[in-house]
Write an enzyme that holds these catalytic residues in place. Structure first.
Site, mmCIF file in Angstrom:
data_model
loop_
_atom_site.group_PDB
_atom_site.id
_atom_site.type_symbol
_atom_site.label_atom_id
_atom_site.label_comp_id
_atom_site.label_asym_id
_atom_site.label_seq_id
_atom_site.Cartn_x
_atom_site.Cartn_y
_atom_site.Cartn_z
ATOM 1 N N GLU A 89 -112.752 62.914 -40.296
ATOM 2 C CA GLU A 89 -112.557 61.579 -40.868
ATOM 3 C C GLU A 89 -113.369 61.558 -42.201
ATOM 4 O O GLU A 89 -112.799 60.788 -43.123
ATOM 5 C CB GLU A 89 -113.298 60.421 -40.001
ATOM 6 C CG GLU A 89 -112.426 60.297 -38.658
ATOM 7 C CD GLU A 89 -113.448 59.802 -37.639
ATOM 8 O OE1 GLU A 89 -113.041 58.869 -36.759
ATOM 9 O OE2 GLU A 89 -114.384 60.267 -37.410
ATOM 10 N N GLU A 132 -113.037 63.813 -29.801
ATOM 11 C CA GLU A 132 -113.955 62.845 -29.288
ATOM 12 C C GLU A 132 -113.723 62.713 -27.630
ATOM 13 O O GLU A 132 -114.612 62.514 -26.822
ATOM 14 C CB GLU A 132 -113.814 61.600 -29.895
ATOM 15 C CG GLU A 132 -114.524 61.505 -31.409
ATOM 16 C CD GLU A 132 -113.612 61.995 -32.240
ATOM 17 O OE1 GLU A 132 -113.931 61.851 -33.564
ATOM 18 O OE2 GLU A 132 -112.356 62.796 -31.997
#
Length: 255
Positions: free
Chosen positions: A113, A133
């Protein structure tokens, strides 16, 4: 001592991640330093291009440091970790200067990200990208399902987020996410930065504003920034300010 360093060498600023013991996993202090460095870069007119690098060759950034958020309550996790991190990444993405991420090794979760918040990316041949995640029972929180989905095809993001697949540098290049593959991404990124110095800094700033506004990146603020820049160059603006300071009625020409 901060684990994110800012080095300014003339017109090129380098933001360097330096938390090797944790593979540059991001902590609260690192996020705070990153935000402060972005603010300093924006306040330094001599800086023309920004390069984001990592000190360790083992990983560009392994994501978010679990020890920093693992014990937070649901509300604290959402408010203090996700929203704060999102704000810092947005600050990087919305710098008026062109930004290049030199991804020398793996960029996972928050590391991916972070790279996505830069304008372009240079990757090492062995570097891979991932959204892991779900392996620890959470979801991407720093734009992995939002900004990343504007930079990669939705099915590819789903491969990573829903199936745990990694994206290789070759595939990232083919998809346009990586601008170049280089054995030394930092050197390649600095070379790109050097070559960009012949371009008009004002033109590239406005280019970035327009491209981001078209993509929905902070479009409301960018539209007003562009409009404000245009009106600031007008005779009417100068007359209005002069009249206010001289305590008289302004006489606008429309020019």
């Amino acid at each position: 001592m901060s684990s994110v360093h800012l080095l300014i060498n003339g017109p090129i600023a380098e933001i360097k991640l330096d938390n090797p013991s944790k593979l540059n996993a991001l902590t609260v202090k690192m996020l705070q330093s990153l935000e402060a460095h972005c603010a300093e870069i924006e306040r330094t007119p001599s800086v023309r291009v920004v390069v984001l690098t990592a000190e360790t060759a083992k990983a560009f950034c392994a994501g978010a440091d679990i020890s920093e958020w693992g014990e937070l309550s649901p509300s604290e996790f959402a408010r203090l970790w996700v929203r704060e991190g999102h704000r810092v990444f947005d600050r990087l993405a919305r710098l008026s200067k062109p930004t290049i991420a030199a991804v020398g090794a793996h960029a996972f979760g928050g590391g991916l990200e972070l790279a996505a918040a830069c304008d372009i990316r240079v990757m090492a041949p062995r570097a891979t990208l991932a959204l892991p995640e779900a392996q620890v029972g959470i979801v991407p929180g720093w734009s992995g399902t939002q900004r990343l989905s504007r930079l990669l095809p939705e099915p590819v993001v789903k491969e990573m987020a829903l199936f745990g697949r990694r994206l290789t540098s070759d595939r990232a290049l083919a998809l346009g996410f990586a601008a170049e593959i280089a054995d030394d991404p930092r050197a390649a990124a600095l070379e790109i930065a050097e070559k960009a110095l012949v371009l008009s800094p004002r033109a590239t700033e406005i280019d970035k504003y327009m491209l981001h506004a078209g993509a929905g990146e902070d479009s409301a603020a960018l539209i007003e920034a562009l409009g404000s820049a245009a009106i600031s160059a007008s005779d009417d603006r100068n007359e209005g300010v002069s009249a206010f300071l001289e305590k008289r009625n302004a006489i606008f020409s429309g020019a």
